[in-house]
Design a protein around this motif. Sequence first.
Motif, short mmCIF file in Angstrom:
data_model
loop_
_atom_site.label_atom_id
_atom_site.label_comp_id
_atom_site.label_asym_id
_atom_site.label_seq_id
_atom_site.Cartn_x
_atom_site.Cartn_y
_atom_site.Cartn_z
N UNK A 52 0.88 -1.19 0.13
CA UNK A 52 0.09 0.01 -0.10
C UNK A 52 0.94 1.25 -0.15
N UNK A 53 0.31 2.17 -0.54
CA UNK A 53 0.79 3.77 -0.51
C UNK A 53 -0.01 4.73 0.06
N UNK A 54 0.27 5.74 0.80
CA UNK A 54 -0.43 6.83 1.12
C UNK A 54 0.59 7.85 1.11
N UNK A 55 0.02 9.28 0.87
CA UNK A 55 0.64 10.44 0.94
C UNK A 55 1.28 10.55 2.39
N UNK A 56 2.59 10.83 2.21
CA UNK A 56 3.66 10.78 3.44
C UNK A 56 2.72 11.70 4.42
N UNK A 57 2.34 12.65 3.95
CA UNK A 57 1.65 13.93 4.94
C UNK A 57 0.35 13.39 5.97
N UNK A 64 -2.65 7.44 14.14
CA UNK A 64 -3.77 7.77 15.26
C UNK A 64 -5.04 7.01 15.02
N UNK A 65 -5.33 7.01 13.94
CA UNK A 65 -6.70 6.47 13.58
C UNK A 65 -6.97 4.93 13.72
N UNK A 66 -5.55 4.31 13.46
CA UNK A 66 -5.30 2.94 13.54
C UNK A 66 -5.46 2.49 15.09
N UNK A 67 -4.92 3.48 16.17
CA UNK A 67 -4.85 2.92 17.34
C UNK A 67 -6.38 2.91 17.80
N UNK A 68 -7.14 3.50 17.41
CA UNK A 68 -8.42 3.87 17.90
C UNK A 68 -9.64 3.18 17.04
N UNK A 69 -9.33 3.01 15.76
CA UNK A 69 -10.59 2.56 14.96
C UNK A 69 -10.05 1.43 14.06
N UNK A 70 -11.05 0.47 13.68
CA UNK A 70 -10.86 -0.57 12.68
C UNK A 70 -10.83 0.08 11.31
N UNK A 71 -9.64 0.17 10.62
CA UNK A 71 -9.63 0.81 9.39
C UNK A 71 -9.67 -0.45 8.36
N UNK A 72 -10.73 -0.32 7.48
CA UNK A 72 -10.82 -1.37 6.51
C UNK A 72 -10.06 -1.19 5.24
N UNK A 73 -9.90 0.13 5.00
CA UNK A 73 -8.85 0.42 3.64
C UNK A 73 -8.43 1.79 3.79
N UNK A 74 -7.13 1.82 3.43
CA UNK A 74 -6.43 3.08 3.58
C UNK A 74 -5.37 3.12 2.43
N UNK A 75 -5.22 4.22 1.70
CA UNK A 75 -4.08 4.25 0.67
C UNK A 75 -4.29 3.55 -0.69
#
Length: 170
Positions: A52-57, A64-75
């Motif tokens: 996966x790749x997301x913008x570095x910013x 932060x979001x991953x520590x508190x939420x279940x992230x199904x998809x990012x990047x």
Amino acid sequence: MPPACKKENSGDLASFKNNTQQKLPGKELDQVRSYINNPDEFYYFKVNDDWMAINRSHKESLNILQRHLYIKKSGVIIGKLAGKDLIPDHELALSLIINKDAVLETLLNKDQAIQYLRRDNIELSTTDKGWTLMTFEGHPLGWAKLLPNRINNYYPKEIRILSAHPPREW
């Protein structure tokens, strides 16, 4: 009897552990970065087998979001590594971050594009081999692998054209 009271919120957020995210080894990272336009602008990570790749910013926000939420998809999904070969993902083909200078591009005419989008066999006269980005009028459609005696169509089955009716004029 008094009504049931809601427990008071402590203000602390639940913590989710993300065991599926892994760091990429350096050699593999170089291979992935070659497919990306302006690769230094992106943060790369691996979720299961998907690169996966997301913008570095956005890296810190994602953490932060991953520590508190279940992230199904990012990047953007770049692809999977099979041996020394990257199997590029359809999402990369359609993304704005793809480095078109680093990938082979095959230009299709209208009939070939429709065949490709139906996942039918395509007749091409090319001596190129390997992964190619199939395009129509400058628009990326998806990936195919050019082999010496055939073409493997990697357009996703679940979004292929099923209709046998000819399309209206474009």
